[in-house]
Motif scaffolding. Structure first.
Motif, PDB file in Angstrom:
ATOM      1  N   PRO A   1       0.675  -1.146  -0.161  1.00  0.00           N
ATOM      2  CA  PRO A   1      -0.349  -0.004  -0.334  1.00  0.00           C
ATOM      3  C   PRO A   1       0.682   1.581   0.404  1.00  0.00           C
ATOM      4  CG  PRO A   1      -0.679  -1.978   1.801  1.00  0.00           C
ATOM      5  CD  PRO A   1       0.235  -1.732   1.040  1.00  0.00           C
ATOM      6  N   THR A   2       1.960   1.362   0.645  1.00  0.00           N
ATOM      7  CA  THR A   2       2.784   2.542   1.156  1.00  0.00           C
ATOM      8  C   THR A   2       3.076   2.822  -0.934  1.00  0.00           C
ATOM      9  OG1 THR A   2       3.288   2.224   2.887  1.00  0.00           O
ATOM     10  CG2 THR A   2       4.407   3.366   1.495  1.00  0.00           C
ATOM     11  N   GLN A   3       3.592   1.530  -1.009  1.00  0.00           N
ATOM     12  CA  GLN A   3       4.438   1.898  -2.190  1.00  0.00           C
ATOM     13  C   GLN A   3       2.882   2.107  -3.754  1.00  0.00           C
ATOM     14  OE1 GLN A   3       7.959   1.705  -3.464  1.00  0.00           O
ATOM     15  NE2 GLN A   3       6.736   2.529  -5.121  1.00  0.00           N
ATOM     16  N   ARG A   4       2.215   1.827  -3.464  1.00  0.00           N
ATOM     17  CA  ARG A   4       0.611   1.748  -4.467  1.00  0.00           C
ATOM     18  C   ARG A   4       0.852   3.837  -4.179  1.00  0.00           C
ATOM     19  NH1 ARG A   4      -2.924  -1.346  -6.728  1.00  0.00           N
ATOM     20  NH2 ARG A   4      -3.514   0.609  -7.507  1.00  0.00           N
TER      21      ARG A   4
ATOM     22  N   ALA B   1       3.255  -9.115   2.223  1.00  0.00           N
ATOM     23  CA  ALA B   1       2.200  -8.402   2.680  1.00  0.00           C
ATOM     24  C   ALA B   1       2.616  -8.194   3.424  1.00  0.00           C
ATOM     25  CB  ALA B   1       0.871  -9.255   1.303  1.00  0.00           C
ATOM     26  N   GLN B   2       3.540  -8.162   4.538  1.00  0.00           N
ATOM     27  CA  GLN B   2       2.950  -8.112   5.647  1.00  0.00           C
ATOM     28  C   GLN B   2       2.479  -7.123   6.594  1.00  0.00           C
ATOM     29  OE1 GLN B   2       6.199  -9.000   4.646  1.00  0.00           O
ATOM     30  NE2 GLN B   2       7.501 -10.001   6.006  1.00  0.00           N
ATOM     31  N   LYS B   3       3.114  -5.808   6.142  1.00  0.00           N
ATOM     32  CA  LYS B   3       2.373  -4.183   6.379  1.00  0.00           C
ATOM     33  C   LYS B   3       1.468  -3.665   5.334  1.00  0.00           C
ATOM     34  CE  LYS B   3       7.697  -3.481   5.797  1.00  0.00           C
ATOM     35  NZ  LYS B   3       8.222  -4.496   6.128  1.00  0.00           N
ATOM     36  N   THR B   4       0.529  -4.936   5.256  1.00  0.00           N
ATOM     37  CA  THR B   4      -0.950  -4.134   4.468  1.00  0.00           C
ATOM     38  C   THR B   4      -1.357  -5.047   5.944  1.00  0.00           C
ATOM     39  OG1 THR B   4      -0.539  -5.349   2.000  1.00  0.00           O
ATOM     40  CG2 THR B   4      -2.551  -5.140   2.933  1.00  0.00           C
ATOM     41  N   LEU B   5      -1.251  -5.796   6.621  1.00  0.00           N
ATOM     42  CA  LEU B   5      -1.926  -5.220   7.712  1.00  0.00           C
ATOM     43  C   LEU B   5      -2.550  -4.275   8.872  1.00  0.00           C
ATOM     44  CD1 LEU B   5      -1.641  -8.783   5.990  1.00  0.00           C
ATOM     45  CD2 LEU B   5      -2.681  -9.277   8.300  1.00  0.00           C
ATOM     46  N   ALA B   6      -0.929  -3.668   8.859  1.00  0.00           N
ATOM     47  CA  ALA B   6      -1.213  -2.623   9.734  1.00  0.00           C
ATOM     48  C   ALA B   6      -0.983  -1.285   8.881  1.00  0.00           C
ATOM     49  CB  ALA B   6       0.400  -2.025  10.636  1.00  0.00           C
ATOM     50  N   TRP B   7      -1.750  -1.491   7.378  1.00  0.00           N
ATOM     51  CA  TRP B   7      -1.839  -0.194   6.716  1.00  0.00           C
ATOM     52  C   TRP B   7      -3.595   0.219   6.870  1.00  0.00           C
ATOM     53  CZ3 TRP B   7      -4.288   1.073   2.304  1.00  0.00           C
ATOM     54  CH2 TRP B   7      -4.421   2.360   1.771  1.00  0.00           C
ATOM     55  N   ASP B   8      -3.811   1.535   6.827  1.00  0.00           N
ATOM     56  CA  ASP B   8      -5.446   1.806   7.319  1.00  0.00           C
ATOM     57  C   ASP B   8      -5.243   3.054   6.191  1.00  0.00           C
ATOM     58  OD1 ASP B   8      -7.906   2.592   6.995  1.00  0.00           O
ATOM     59  OD2 ASP B   8      -7.693   3.625   9.126  1.00  0.00           O
ATOM     60  N   ALA B   9      -6.310   3.164   4.686  1.00  0.00           N
ATOM     61  CA  ALA B   9      -6.540   4.329   3.692  1.00  0.00           C
ATOM     62  C   ALA B   9      -6.939   5.054   4.571  1.00  0.00           C
ATOM     63  CB  ALA B   9      -7.372   3.617   2.621  1.00  0.00           C
ATOM     64  N   PHE B  10      -7.426   4.968   5.530  1.00  0.00           N
ATOM     65  CA  PHE B  10      -8.185   6.329   6.050  1.00  0.00           C
ATOM     66  C   PHE B  10      -7.647   7.110   7.577  1.00  0.00           C
ATOM     67  CE2 PHE B  10     -12.407   3.454   4.162  1.00  0.00           C
ATOM     68  CZ  PHE B  10     -11.995   4.157   2.694  1.00  0.00           C
ATOM     69  N   ALA B  11      -6.914   6.201   7.248  1.00  0.00           N
ATOM     70  CA  ALA B  11      -5.838   6.794   8.910  1.00  0.00           C
ATOM     71  C   ALA B  11      -5.642   8.544   8.737  1.00  0.00           C
ATOM     72  CB  ALA B  11      -5.031   6.618   9.183  1.00  0.00           C
ATOM     73  N   PHE B  12      -6.348   9.594   9.619  1.00  0.00           N
ATOM     74  CA  PHE B  12      -6.336  10.815   9.634  1.00  0.00           C
ATOM     75  C   PHE B  12      -7.171  11.481   8.285  1.00  0.00           C
ATOM     76  CE2 PHE B  12      -2.293   9.191  10.944  1.00  0.00           C
ATOM     77  CZ  PHE B  12      -2.168   9.747  11.870  1.00  0.00           C
ATOM     78  N   ALA B  13      -8.268  10.832   8.857  1.00  0.00           N
ATOM     79  CA  ALA B  13      -9.103  11.820   7.607  1.00  0.00           C
ATOM     80  C   ALA B  13      -9.850  12.753   7.666  1.00  0.00           C
ATOM     81  CB  ALA B  13      -9.585   9.768   6.643  1.00  0.00           C
ATOM     82  N   GLU B  14     -10.127  12.403   8.880  1.00  0.00           N
ATOM     83  CA  GLU B  14     -10.773  14.145   9.444  1.00  0.00           C
ATOM     84  C   GLU B  14     -10.036  15.333  10.022  1.00  0.00           C
ATOM     85  OE1 GLU B  14     -12.210   9.697  11.617  1.00  0.00           O
ATOM     86  OE2 GLU B  14     -10.589  10.895  10.753  1.00  0.00           O
ATOM     87  N   THR B  15      -8.887  15.040   9.962  1.00  0.00           N
ATOM     88  CA  THR B  15      -7.719  16.348   9.381  1.00  0.00           C
ATOM     89  C   THR B  15      -7.447  16.654   7.967  1.00  0.00           C
ATOM     90  OG1 THR B  15      -7.131  15.758  11.576  1.00  0.00           O
ATOM     91  CG2 THR B  15      -5.534  17.113  10.620  1.00  0.00           C
ATOM     92  N   LEU B  16      -7.045  15.213   7.687  1.00  0.00           N
ATOM     93  CA  LEU B  16      -5.871  15.551   6.132  1.00  0.00           C
ATOM     94  C   LEU B  16      -6.709  16.069   5.330  1.00  0.00           C
ATOM     95  CD1 LEU B  16      -2.574  13.686   7.429  1.00  0.00           C
ATOM     96  CD2 LEU B  16      -3.006  15.880   7.992  1.00  0.00           C
ATOM     97  N   LEU B  17      -7.778  15.316   4.816  1.00  0.00           N
ATOM     98  CA  LEU B  17      -9.213  14.921   3.735  1.00  0.00           C
ATOM     99  C   LEU B  17      -9.747  16.327   3.732  1.00  0.00           C
ATOM    100  CD1 LEU B  17      -9.282  13.151   1.485  1.00  0.00           C
ATOM    101  CD2 LEU B  17     -11.311  12.215   2.383  1.00  0.00           C
ATOM    102  N   THR B  18      -8.772  17.330   2.869  1.00  0.00           N
ATOM    103  CA  THR B  18      -9.333  18.472   3.209  1.00  0.00           C
ATOM    104  C   THR B  18      -9.708  19.024   1.276  1.00  0.00           C
ATOM    105  OG1 THR B  18      -7.511  19.814   2.355  1.00  0.00           O
ATOM    106  CG2 THR B  18      -8.233  19.119   5.186  1.00  0.00           C
ATOM    107  N   GLN B  19      -9.722  18.033   0.437  1.00  0.00           N
ATOM    108  CA  GLN B  19     -10.145  17.854  -0.716  1.00  0.00           C
ATOM    109  C   GLN B  19     -11.717  18.120  -1.264  1.00  0.00           C
ATOM    110  OE1 GLN B  19      -7.643  17.094  -0.354  1.00  0.00           O
ATOM    111  NE2 GLN B  19      -5.557  17.161  -1.364  1.00  0.00           N
ATOM    112  N   PRO B  20     -11.734  18.247  -2.109  1.00  0.00           N
ATOM    113  CA  PRO B  20     -13.503  17.741  -2.408  1.00  0.00           C
ATOM    114  C   PRO B  20     -13.268  16.472  -2.715  1.00  0.00           C
ATOM    115  CG  PRO B  20     -13.300  19.496  -3.048  1.00  0.00           C
ATOM    116  CD  PRO B  20     -11.623  19.093  -2.965  1.00  0.00           C
ATOM    117  N   VAL B  21     -14.348  15.445  -2.026  1.00  0.00           N
ATOM    118  CA  VAL B  21     -14.595  14.050  -2.678  1.00  0.00           C
ATOM    119  C   VAL B  21     -15.547  13.505  -3.197  1.00  0.00           C
ATOM    120  CG1 VAL B  21     -14.262  14.026   0.536  1.00  0.00           C
ATOM    121  CG2 VAL B  21     -13.456  12.053  -1.078  1.00  0.00           C
TER     122      VAL B  21
END
Length: 322
Positions: A84-87, A224-244
């Motif tokens: 996910p980080t590379q993606r 695939a280990q790091k995928t299990l500790a990844w969250d697409a939406f982490a900090f969205a409340e603060t950082l997702l400022t653009q139109p979605v």
């Protein structure tokens, strides 16, 4: 359409991409651009590129669809890593390339992702502020899916197995490359794999409907280990400022796009314009290529992108200032 190979100074391998151009394209003009992000196990020639990318190019956008690192025609070894980080980093690297093109307006760049690509597109938008608007089509938080269904709801057991397999491979053992889907819809039925998302994914990826050479539907298990500790939406409340814009189908399947779509829409409270498009009669894989649900999605997302990737370009502003 033009095929390109992207290689920036900080990249050890090239990213394969296609650029689709608007009708009557003029390379002396400046255009809004969309980066199209393919699903997990997919490639640029499938839904993100050949369905949504094609439609958006016809509507006046320059569209860049690309293969993820380690997948499709892009470089990176070993093959079939889903990182996910590379993606997410791939999205920034495609934007790095886009802003060097004289016909792309750097102030009018959007991102569209499908399935896992939708989750990656949203995650990239959290920190990549060159993205001015994002659309998620039946987007999936791949980290959540790995912690749940893809690990048989045993993430710690999966991590132990991945660790053992990686050690085996480091000592010269064979790579464990997992096939993600049954070979055909018929095989799926014979094995009782008729859950909506699994069966419909097989019908898309394993038949002429959607099958492409680059869409391998494979994953290197040990990486695939790091995928299990990844969250697409982490900090969205603060950082997702653009139109979605979040597009989902209400026919629910095991991969969880409906759930994830509702979650990120609810959490995107800092967005300048958050919109939910919930389609009552359609499923996750209907939104890949079926004309009616795709048409309904396009009716919403095209005006959304046109509104936020507005017509006044930075090039025009520079000319006016001079």
């Amino acid at each position: 359409m033009k095929t390109v190979e992207i290689k920036n100074r900080d990249m050890a391998w090239p990213i394969a991409a296609t650029i689709q151009f608007p009708p009557d394209f003029d390379d002396k003009q400046s255009y809004p651009a969309i980066v199209a992000v393919h699903p997990f196990g997919s490639c640029k020639e499938q839904t993100a590129g050949n369905v949504y990318g094609k439609a958006l190019a016809e509507q006046g956008f320059v569209v860049m669809a690309y293969d993820a690192s380690f997948q499709g025609a892009s470089g990176g070894e070993p093959r079939w890593i889903e990182d996910p980080t590379q993606r997410v980093e791939d999205i920034s690297r495609v934007i790095d390339y886009a802003v060097t093109l004289p016909y792309v307006d750097e102030a009018r760049i959007g991102v569209l992702g499908v399935c896992g690509g939708g989750g990656y597109a949203i995650n990239a938008t959290l920190t990549e502020k060159r993205i001015k608007a994002v659309v998620s089509i039946t987007g999936v938080n791949i980290g959540r899916l790995f912690r749940e269904g893809f690990s048989n709801y045993d993430p710690l057991g999966a991590l132990e197995a991945m660790a053992a397999q990686r050690t085996k491979e480091a000592r010269g053992g064979e790579l464990q490359v997992d096939e993600l889907l049954p070979a055909t819809p018929q095989v799926a039925k014979q094995n009782g794999l008729t859950e909506r998302d699994v069966f419909e994914a097989t019908d898309y990826y394993k038949t002429p409907r959607g099958q492409q050479p680059g869409g391998a539907t494979r994953m290197l298990f040990s990486h695939a280990q790091k995928t299990l500790a990844w969250d697409a939406f982490a900090f969205a409340e603060t950082l997702l400022t653009q139109p979605v814009m979040v597009v989902i189908g209400q026919k629910v399947g095991a991969f969880g796009a409906y759930r994830d779509g509702m979650e990120i829409y609810g959490r995107a409270t800092a967005s300048k314009d958050r919109q939910l498009v919930s389609l009552e009669d359609w499923s996750h894989y209907d939104l890949y290529d079926k004309s009616e649900p795709v048409g309904l999605a396009l009716e919403k997302l095209v005006p959304f992108f046109k509104k936020h990737l507005h017509e006044t370009s930075t090039a025009a502003k520079r000319v006016a200032a001079e």
